[in-house]
Design an enzyme around this catalytic site. Structure first.
Site, short mmCIF file in Angstrom:
data_model
loop_
_atom_site.label_atom_id
_atom_site.label_comp_id
_atom_site.label_asym_id
_atom_site.label_seq_id
_atom_site.Cartn_x
_atom_site.Cartn_y
_atom_site.Cartn_z
N SER A 157 0.80 -1.23 0.00
CA SER A 157 0.00 0.00 0.00
C SER A 157 0.83 1.27 0.00
O SER A 157 0.31 2.35 -0.31
CB SER A 157 -0.94 0.02 1.21
N LYS A 167 0.90 4.66 6.88
CA LYS A 167 0.38 5.48 5.79
C LYS A 167 1.04 6.86 5.85
O LYS A 167 1.76 7.18 6.78
CB LYS A 167 -1.16 5.66 5.89
#
Length: 309
Positions: free
Chosen positions: A89, A159
């Site tokens: 990701s 993230k």
């Protein structure tokens, strides 16, 4: 063998009594033993025993290991911890299998995440539901306990912070991503991806970040279940600041991937949201200037009329 009194006085003036003779032990033996240190060297001027023999390395090894473990636990708890990247990701910034070092110290001093930082945070509301849980062996469990490997029991994500409290984040069409109306130039986005997604639910959005929370997105935009796709959870897709473990500062493993993780230049532009008071002031300035101009013009007409009279 019992204690032997050597050289004791009789209690009156006169020559000292001869020491008693004990079978097998001479006075020279006793005196020598009283004046010798542990290493057999004679003490000088009544200075006591000589230096003791140094412990062997193997006897001190358990103590050294114990100290090292305590230090490792302190570092893991308060300073730096290693985390493994389990997914794609955050490509191409981070690859699956990378090990990153996370700064856990600055949050202890009240520092909060900033735009552009890559952060590790605890799962805020079952974002990892359904993900398989690894079963570590004894060595992996020990290494995770001292902070050299991530714990399989900890549900953490990594993230990039896009917005902080007070920011308005917007993504329309294929992009660009906007923060408080200002477009971001995002070279870190995975090649072939667009900053925004049109073909999936959540790819188009406009949100305002509440105070005390952050909005996060993965660099692999079309392969990241981030804030965009959790807007229906109890936090509205936002991550509470107190869930943030720390900022990832360096890729430590493998050696061929070693690199720092700085904040991209695009976040250096003035992205701050204008405060309501500042907006009010900005709107009031033209009004005040216009009103003063009218008053000045009016005063001019009165003055001319007075002079004429």
């Amino acid at each position: 063998m019992g204690d032997v009194a050597v050289g004791a006085r009789s209690g009156h003036d006169g020559p000292e009594e001869q020491p008693e003779r004990v079978e097998g032990v001479t006075s020279d033996d006793v005196v020598a033993s009283g004046e010798s240190g542990d290493d057999g060297s004679r003490a000088r001027d009544g200075a006591g025993p000589g230096p003791k023999k140094q412990r062997s390395f193997w006897k001190e090894l358990p103590l050294l290991v114990g100290i090292a473990l305590v230090l490792a636990l302190l570092i893991k708890t308060f300073l730096v911890q290693a985390f493994s990247i389990p997914s794609d990701s955050m490509q191409n910034t981070l690859q699956q299998g990378d090990r990153v070092l996370v700064d856990k110290l600055t949050p202890w001093f009240g520092s909060e995440p900033e735009r552009g930082e890559v952060v590790v945070f605890n799962d805020p509301d079952d974002w990892l539901a359904g993900e398989p849980t690894a079963s570590p062996n004894a060595v992996q469990t020990f290494l995770s306990w001292i902070g050299l490997m991530p714990s399989s029991e900890e549900k953490d994500l990594i993230k990039r912070v896009v917005g902080v409290g007070g920011d308005t984040i917007e993504c329309q069409g294929t992009g660009p991503l906007k923060v408080n109306g200002k477009a971001l130039n995002e070279p870190y986005v995975y090649p072939g991806n667009t900053p925004c997604s049109q073909d999936d639910q959540g790819g188009q959005f406009k949100v305002k970040v509440p105070e005390g929370k952050i909005w996060v997105m993965g660099d692999h935009r079309q392969n990241s279940l981030d804030s965009r796709y959790h807007q229906s959870d109890e936090n509205g897709g936002f991550v509470p600041v107190d869930k943030v473990v720390g900022r990832a500062i360096v890729i430590a493993w493998p050696p061929t991937r070693w690199d720092t993780l700085p904040v991209p230049d695009t976040f250096d532009q003035n992205l701050g949201a204008a405060a309501p008071g500042a907006l009010g002031l900005a709107g009031a300035v033209p009004l005040v200037l216009w009103r003063r101009r009218r008053l000045t013009a009016g005063n001019g007409r009165v003055s001319e009329a007075g002079t004429a009279g």
